[in-house]
Design a protein around this motif. Structure first.
Motif, short mmCIF file in Angstrom:
data_model
loop_
_atom_site.label_atom_id
_atom_site.label_comp_id
_atom_site.label_asym_id
_atom_site.label_seq_id
_atom_site.Cartn_x
_atom_site.Cartn_y
_atom_site.Cartn_z
N PRO A 647 0.81 -1.22 0.00
CA PRO A 647 0.00 0.00 0.00
C PRO A 647 0.84 1.27 0.00
O PRO A 647 0.44 2.29 -0.56
CB PRO A 647 -0.82 -0.14 1.29
CG PRO A 647 -0.92 -1.62 1.50
CD PRO A 647 0.40 -2.17 1.06
N PHE A 648 2.03 1.21 0.62
CA PHE A 648 2.94 2.35 0.61
C PHE A 648 3.24 2.79 -0.81
O PHE A 648 3.03 3.95 -1.19
CB PHE A 648 4.23 1.97 1.34
CG PHE A 648 5.37 2.92 1.15
CD1 PHE A 648 5.35 4.18 1.72
CD2 PHE A 648 6.50 2.56 0.42
CE1 PHE A 648 6.41 5.08 1.55
CE2 PHE A 648 7.56 3.44 0.25
CZ PHE A 648 7.51 4.70 0.81
N HIS A 698 1.57 -4.92 4.26
CA HIS A 698 1.58 -5.34 2.86
C HIS A 698 0.46 -6.36 2.67
O HIS A 698 -0.09 -6.89 3.64
CB HIS A 698 2.91 -5.98 2.46
CG HIS A 698 4.10 -5.11 2.61
ND1 HIS A 698 4.27 -3.94 1.90
CD2 HIS A 698 5.20 -5.22 3.40
CE1 HIS A 698 5.41 -3.37 2.24
NE2 HIS A 698 5.99 -4.12 3.15
N ILE A 699 0.16 -6.66 1.40
CA ILE A 699 -0.87 -7.65 1.07
C ILE A 699 -0.23 -8.70 0.16
O ILE A 699 0.39 -8.36 -0.85
CB ILE A 699 -2.06 -7.00 0.34
CG1 ILE A 699 -2.63 -5.83 1.17
CG2 ILE A 699 -3.15 -8.04 0.05
CD1 ILE A 699 -3.65 -4.99 0.41
N ASN A 700 -0.37 -9.96 0.53
CA ASN A 700 0.11 -11.04 -0.33
C ASN A 700 -0.77 -11.12 -1.58
O ASN A 700 -1.91 -10.63 -1.59
CB ASN A 700 0.09 -12.37 0.41
CG ASN A 700 1.11 -12.41 1.54
OD1 ASN A 700 2.21 -11.87 1.42
ND2 ASN A 700 0.76 -13.06 2.64
N LEU A 701 -0.28 -11.77 -2.62
CA LEU A 701 -1.02 -11.81 -3.88
C LEU A 701 -2.31 -12.62 -3.79
O LEU A 701 -3.15 -12.53 -4.68
CB LEU A 701 -0.13 -12.36 -5.00
CG LEU A 701 1.12 -11.53 -5.33
CD1 LEU A 701 1.77 -12.04 -6.60
CD2 LEU A 701 0.80 -10.04 -5.44
N ASP A 702 -2.48 -13.42 -2.72
CA ASP A 702 -3.74 -14.14 -2.52
C ASP A 702 -4.70 -13.38 -1.62
O ASP A 702 -5.75 -13.89 -1.23
CB ASP A 702 -3.48 -15.54 -1.96
CG ASP A 702 -2.84 -15.52 -0.57
OD1 ASP A 702 -2.57 -14.41 -0.04
OD2 ASP A 702 -2.60 -16.61 -0.03
N SER A 712 2.36 -6.50 10.46
CA SER A 712 1.67 -5.41 11.13
C SER A 712 0.34 -5.13 10.42
O SER A 712 0.30 -5.00 9.20
CB SER A 712 2.53 -4.15 11.11
OG SER A 712 1.80 -3.03 11.54
N MET A 713 -0.73 -5.03 11.20
CA MET A 713 -2.05 -4.75 10.66
C MET A 713 -2.48 -3.32 11.01
O MET A 713 -3.64 -2.95 10.84
CB MET A 713 -3.07 -5.75 11.22
CG MET A 713 -2.70 -7.20 11.02
SD MET A 713 -2.71 -7.69 9.29
CE MET A 713 -4.46 -7.80 9.00
N SER A 714 -1.55 -2.52 11.49
CA SER A 714 -1.82 -1.11 11.76
C SER A 714 -0.54 -0.35 11.47
O SER A 714 0.19 0.06 12.36
CB SER A 714 -2.26 -0.90 13.22
OG SER A 714 -2.61 0.46 13.46
N HIS A 715 -0.28 -0.17 10.16
CA HIS A 715 1.00 0.36 9.68
C HIS A 715 0.75 1.70 9.01
O HIS A 715 0.23 1.76 7.89
CB HIS A 715 1.61 -0.63 8.70
CG HIS A 715 3.07 -0.85 8.91
ND1 HIS A 715 3.57 -1.45 10.05
CD2 HIS A 715 4.14 -0.57 8.13
CE1 HIS A 715 4.89 -1.53 9.96
NE2 HIS A 715 5.27 -0.99 8.81
#
Length: 847
Positions: A647-648, A698-702, A712-715
Motif C-alpha cells: 500500500p505504501f 503489505h498484502i500477499n497476492l492471494d 503489522s495490521m496497523s501500519h
C-alpha cells in the motif's frame, strides 16, 4: 525533462455552513449506517473517546471440555463476573473479546477472586489468534535473540500471566503495541478444577499522548466526508492508523520499553511492530497526518530523532537510534533520501522556517554525503551467490580477477548472520596470491549484515590480474560465494588455494563517459527489497531532493549551494534516461545491478519526479499496469522483486496516475488497495473478519496479510488512501509553504458529493463540492482563511461556463476573470482571495 507539476503539494478545500452543521454521533461500537449525510463525519471516527477502553463484545466462549459462565459479564464492571473453569486436566476453555478497533496500551484486569496462572494472548486478527497470540517469533530478534526459549517465555511474544492471591486489580507491567482481540485461558499446567473469575478489563490507551481524545476536533482538525460510505471508511481507517502510530518516544519497540527518539511524540512504523521511527515512512505518514491529526509536533520530534543519528560522514540512519537502529539501519541509502523529503514535506505544510534553520546543518552534511555516492563508473564482476562460508581467525578467503579496464574500487558482499560487532580486513594485491604487490588495504568494523564493502583506490588501477583477500576476522563474518564458475576471469580461494566457484565481486571501472548517478554500494536496503548498483527509484528521489535542498539553500541565502545542487539535476536526469531506460520493455529498469526487473517504485518515481519524458511516462505507466496489477493492487515488480502488494508504493502510483490525468486507473487503485482493507469483510486464515481498523503493512497476492499474523495490521505508511481522498478527491494541496498558496483540483470520479476541512497555519480551509453528471453541473463551496490565495480547478471535459460568486469567470472560450484558462480537462481560476466563495459550472452550450 517534462515540466514538473508541484507534485508534493497538497491543497485544502472544505465547505461553508453545511459543513459546520456536523453533529457527531455513533462511535465504532454502534457501527456506521450505509447512507452518509453531509457534515456528519464524527460517526466514522474509530479512535476511542477515552483513555480507558473496554472490550465491546464477546467474540467466542469456547469451553473446550471446560466451562465458561456469564461470558458477557466481562464487558462491564460491577455486574456478574465471567468464570472460566478447567473441569479436568485436558480441558482448555478460551474466551475471546473484541475491543472494536485496533488499540495499544496497558491492560488492567479486575479479578473477582484468586486464580491460578491466567494467560492473556493478543492479536490484531481472529484468523491468527494462536495459543500465544498472533506473533510467531520472527520479530523477537529485535531485542531478544535467544530463539531457544519457548515462545511463552520470549519477550514480546509471551502472553502475560498472573496468579493473584486475592481479588483485586492487576495492571500489566508491559505495553501491548497493537491488538484488537484478547484471549483469556488458563495455563496448561493449571490443575483440574481450577477457575478464574474476572469482573472487567480495560486497556489504558497510550497512543497520541497529550491529545484530548474526547475533543474530536482536536483529535482530527482535518476531516473528509463523501457520498460513498466505503471511501469514508478508508479515510477514517487511515486516520486511526496514524493516531495508533503516534507514540511517546520512551515507549518504543514492541513492549514499549525502549527510548527511540526525543521530544513529546513521534510517528512510528507500526503500532505493534516495530514501533520505531523509519525515514521511509515519514514522507508519507506526514502527508496523512497533515490532513487528519495535523500533528506537526510529532513530525518535528520524529525528524529530530533521526537527525540525532547522523554520522560524522553525514549519513542519516534509516530508523530510530535504539532497537534496530544499529547496525541494520546503516544500510539504507534510499531512506537517507526520504528523511530529506520528509523535511521538505513538513516545510510545505507548515511554513516553519525556524525548524528548517535548526535542521540546516544536518541537511548540508546529508547532501555532502550523497555526493560521495555519485559515480560515473560502470561495474564488472559477479553477484551470483548460493553459499556464505564463514571466515575463522588465522585463515583467509579470496578471489582472483582479471579486468581489461582501469578500475577505482573493488569489493564483495559479506554477511554477518544477523550478528553485530563483526569486522575484517580487505586487501588488494596486483598479481597472483603469494607473489603479488599490495595495492590497498582497509579494515572494516561493525559490518552491516549482507553489506557490499568496497576498497576505494587513491587512483585508478591499471587493467590486469589482481587478488582480493579477506582476513583477520572478528565476530561472525562470511563472504557470499557461488559454487559454480560465475566469473570466468577469476576463481575463489581459501587460504590462498584455489577452490571451485567464485565469490561475489564488484569492480568499479573508471569513468567511461557515463553521467554520474547515485550508486547504492553497501547501502542497498530498501522499503521492501535489497538492491545494488545505480537504481532508478533512488536517483529519481535524488532529483526531488536536489530541488528541495536548493530551495532550502535559497531560504538560507546560500546562493552558491542552491546553484550547485540545481546544476546536478540535469546530469542525473540524463543518466537515468541513458542508463536505466529499457526501450524494449517500455519501462525503467530496477537498477544496473538488477537490469532485468521492472520495478513499480522506479517507474512511478520517474514519472512523479518529472525526469521521464512524456512519451516514456505514458509507456512506463502502461507497462506497470499491464505487468504488475493484481486483484489487490499493483505488486512491487517482476523477476526477483518481492511478489506482494505494498500500500505504501501503491499510494505513489495512484498519485502519479492522478497527476498524469489517468483518473480511472487511480480510482481503481484507491478502491482496490484501501477499499479491500477498510470497506470489506474478508476471510483471514479461514476466519471471516470485519473490515480492518488499521492499514495492513503489505498484502500477499492471494489477499492475505503479509507475514501473516507476525506482520503489522496497523501500519501508518500504508494509510495513503486518507491522503489521496483529501489531496486528490476533495482536491486540496498546498503549493506554497504553510498554504500561503494552495490549489483545489478535485478528481470527482462517480461521486455525487464530497466535503472536508483541511488545517493550515492560517486556519482551516473548508471545501464542499457536488456534481450532477447528467446535466454537466458542478458546484463548489470554498472558505479560505486570511493569508492564503488559491488556484481552483473545475472539472470541464467540454466547453464550460464558470462563475465565481455569480460573476462570469470563463465563458467557454476565454477568460472573463481570475486569469481563467483551460487544459481541456479543467478550467483553472488563479488568485482567488481569502473568504467564502461559490464556484459553479455548467456546459456552455446549454446557456
Amino acid at each position: 525533462m517534462r515540466h514538473r507539476r508541484a507534485l508534493f503539494a497538497a491543497v485544502s478545500m472544505t465547505t461553508t455552513a453545511v459543513l459546520l452543521a456536523g453533529t457527531g454521533a455513533a462511535g465504532a461500537e454502534t457501527g456506521v449506517p450505509a447512507a452518509p449525510g453531509p457534515g456528519n463525519w464524527q460517526r466514522y471516527v474509530l479512535t476511542p473517546k477515552t483513555r480507558e477502553v473496554a472490550p465491546v463484545h464477546v467474540v467466542s466462549a469456547d469451553d473446550r471440555g471446560g466451562k465458561i459462565t456469564d461470558a458477557d459479564g466481562i464487558l462491564s464492571a460491577g455486574g456478574r463476573a465471567v468464570t472460566i473453569t478447567k473441569t479436568d486436566s485436558a480441558a482448555d476453555p478460551r474466551l475471546i473479546v473484541d475491543f472494536g478497533r485496533e488499540v495499544s496500551g496497558y491492560l488492567s484486569v479486575d479479578f473477582a477472586g484468586p486464580a491460578p496462572a491466567t494467560l492473556f494472548a493478543f492479536s490484531e486478527t481472529l484468523g491468527y489468534m494462536g495459543d500465544w497470540g498472533d506473533t510467531f517469533g520472527t520479530t523477537s530478534w529485535i531485542a531478544n535473540g535467544d530463539a531457544s526459549k519457548p515462545q511463552r517465555e520470549r519477550r514480546f511474544e509471551s502472553p502475560h500471566e498472573q496468579a493473584p492471591a486475592r481479588a483485586g486489580t492487576w495492571d500489566d507491567p508491559e505495553l501491548r503495541g497493537g491488538f484488537r482481540y484478547l484471549m483469556i485461558r488458563l495455563a496448561p499446567e493449571a490443575p483440574a478444577g481450577s477457575s478464574v473469575s474476572i469482573d472487567a478489563m480495560r486497556v489504558r490507551y497510550t497512543a497520541a499522548p497529550g491529545i484530548d481524545l474526547a475533543r474530536r476536533d482536536a483529535l482530527l482538525p482535518g476531516w473528509f466526508l463523501s457520498s460513498d460510505d466505503a471511501l469514508n471508511k478508508i479515510w477514517y481507517g487511515g486516520a486511526h492508523t496514524i493516531v495508533n502510530g503516534t507514540i511517546d518516544p520512551k515507549q518504543g519497540i514492541e513492549n514499549g520499553t525502549e527510548t527511540i527518539g526525543v521530544g513529546e511524540r513521534v510517528l512510528v512504523d507500526g503500532a505493534k511492530r516495530d514501533r520505531l521511527v523509519w525515514n521511509g515512512d515519514l514522507a508519507i505518514t506526514g502527508r496523512i497526518a497533515y490532513v487528519s491529526t495535523d500533528d506537526r509536533q510529532a513530525m518535528r520530534d520524529s525528524l529530530r530523532s533521526i537527525a540525532r543519528t547522523q554520522r560524522g560522514d553525514g549519513y542519516l540512519s534509516a530508523c530510530s537510534p535504539n532497537g534496530l537502529g544499529a547496525p541494520v539501519c546503516q544500510g539504507f541509502l534510499e531512506y537517507h533520501l526520504w528523511w530529506l523529503r520528509g523535511l521538505q514535506e513538513y516545510y510545505l505544510y507548515s511554513g516553519d522556517k525556524q525548524f528548517v534553520a535548526e535542521m540546516w546543518p544536518t541537511v548540508t552534511k546529508a547532501m555532502d554525503f550523497l555526493e560521495t555516492r555519485l559515480t560515473a563508473q560502470g561495474f564488472q564482476g559477479s553477484e551470483a551467490q548460493d553459499s556464505a562460508p564463514k571466515l575463522t581467525p588465522g585463515h583467509t578467503q579470496g578471489q582472483t580477477f582479471t579486468t581489461t579496464s582501469p578500475f577505482t574500487a573493488v569489493g564483495g558482499r559479506f554477511p554477518t548472520y544477523n550478528t553485530t560487532g563483526a569486522g575484517m580486513t580487505l586487501s588488494l594485491y596486483r598479481g597472483r596470491p603469494g607473489s603479488g604487490q599490495l595495492v590497498a588495504s582497509k579494515r572494516f568494523d561493525n559490518v552491516v549484515d549482507n553489506a557490499w564493502l568496497m576498497i576505494d583506490l587513491p587512483e585508478a588501477a591499471a587493467a590486469g590480474t589482481y587478488y582480493l583477500e579477506q582476513s583477520d576476522p572478528s565476530g561472525t563474518v562470511a563472504w557470499w560465494t557461488n559454487s559454480s564458475d560465475a566469473y570466468p576471469q577469476g576463481t575463489a580461494l581459501a587460504d590462498g588455494i584455489p577452490i571451485a566457484g567464485d565469490r561475489t565481486l564488484r569492480i568499479a571501472t573508471a569513468d567511461d563517459g557515463r553521467t554520474r548517478l547515485l550508486d547504492l554500494y553497501d547501502q542497498g536496503g530498501h522499503w521492501i527489497y535489497g538492491d545494488s548498483g545505480k537504481e532508478t527509484e533512488v536517483n529519481a528521489l535524488y532529483v526531488e531532493v536536489l530541488r528541495d535542498a536548493a530551495a532550502f539553500a535559497e531560504l538560507r541565502n546560500d546562493d552558491a549551494k542552491a546553484a550547485h545542487w540545481r546544476e546536478l539535476i540535469p546530469e542525473v536526469v540524463r543518466g537515468v534516461n541513458a542508463e536505466l531506460w529499457n526501450d524494449a520493455a517500455g519501462a525503467y529498469r530496477q537498477s544496473t545491478g538488477q537490469p532485468g526487473n521492472i520495478a513499480q517504485d522506479g517507474n512511478v518515481f520517474a514519472v512523479l519526479s518529472g525526469l521521464a519524458p512524456a512519451d516514456r511516462a505514458k509507456r512506463a505507466l502502461d507497462t506497470v499496469k499491464d505487468q504488475l496489477w493484481t486483484s489487490y493492487g499493483s505488486k512491487s515488480g517482476t523477476g526477483s522483486m518481492p511478489q506482494l502488494v505494498g500500500p505504501f508504493m501503491n499510494y505513489w502510483e495512484a498519485l502519479a496516475r492522478f497527476d498524469e490525468g489517468r483518473d480511472t486507473e487511480a480510482w481503481q487503485l484507491l478502491r482496490t488497495v484501501w477499499g479491500y482493507q477498510f470497506a470489506r469483510s474478508k476471510p483471514i486464515n479461514g476466519v471471516e473478519e470485519p473490515p480492518a481498523t488499521g492499514a495492513w503493512e503489505h498484502i500477499n497476492l492471494d489477499g492475505s496479510p503479509y507475514r501473516y499474523g507476525d506482520g503489522s495490521m496497523s501500519h501508518p505508511w500504508s494509510a495513503g488512501g486518507t491522503a489521496l481522498l483529501t489531496n486528490e478527491v476533495l482536491g486540496v494541496r498546498p503549493t506554497g509553504p504553510g498554504f500561503a498558496t494552495y490549489s483545489v483540483k478535485p478528481h470527482p470520479g462517480d461521486l455525487e458529493w464530497a466535503q472536508g476541512r483541511v488545517p493550515t497555519t492560517h486556519g482551516a480551509i473548508w471545501v464542499s463540492w457536488r456534481q450532477d453528471r447528467r446535466r454537466d453541473r458542478f458546484v463548489m463551496n470554498l472558505t479560505a482563511p486570511r493569508g492564503t490565495t488559491g488556484t481552483i480547478a473545475i472539472p470541464a471535459g467540454r466547453p464550460t461556463t464558470v462563475t465565481v460568486d455569480g460573476r462570469l469567470a470563463w465563458n467557454g472560450e476565454k477568460s472573463k476573470a481570475y486569469g481563467s484558462h483551460t487544459d481541456g480537462r479543467y478550467v483553472y481560476l488563479t488568485g482567488l482571495p481569502a473568504g467564502a466563495h461559490t464556484i459553479s459550472s455548467h456546459a456552455a452550450d446549454k446557456e
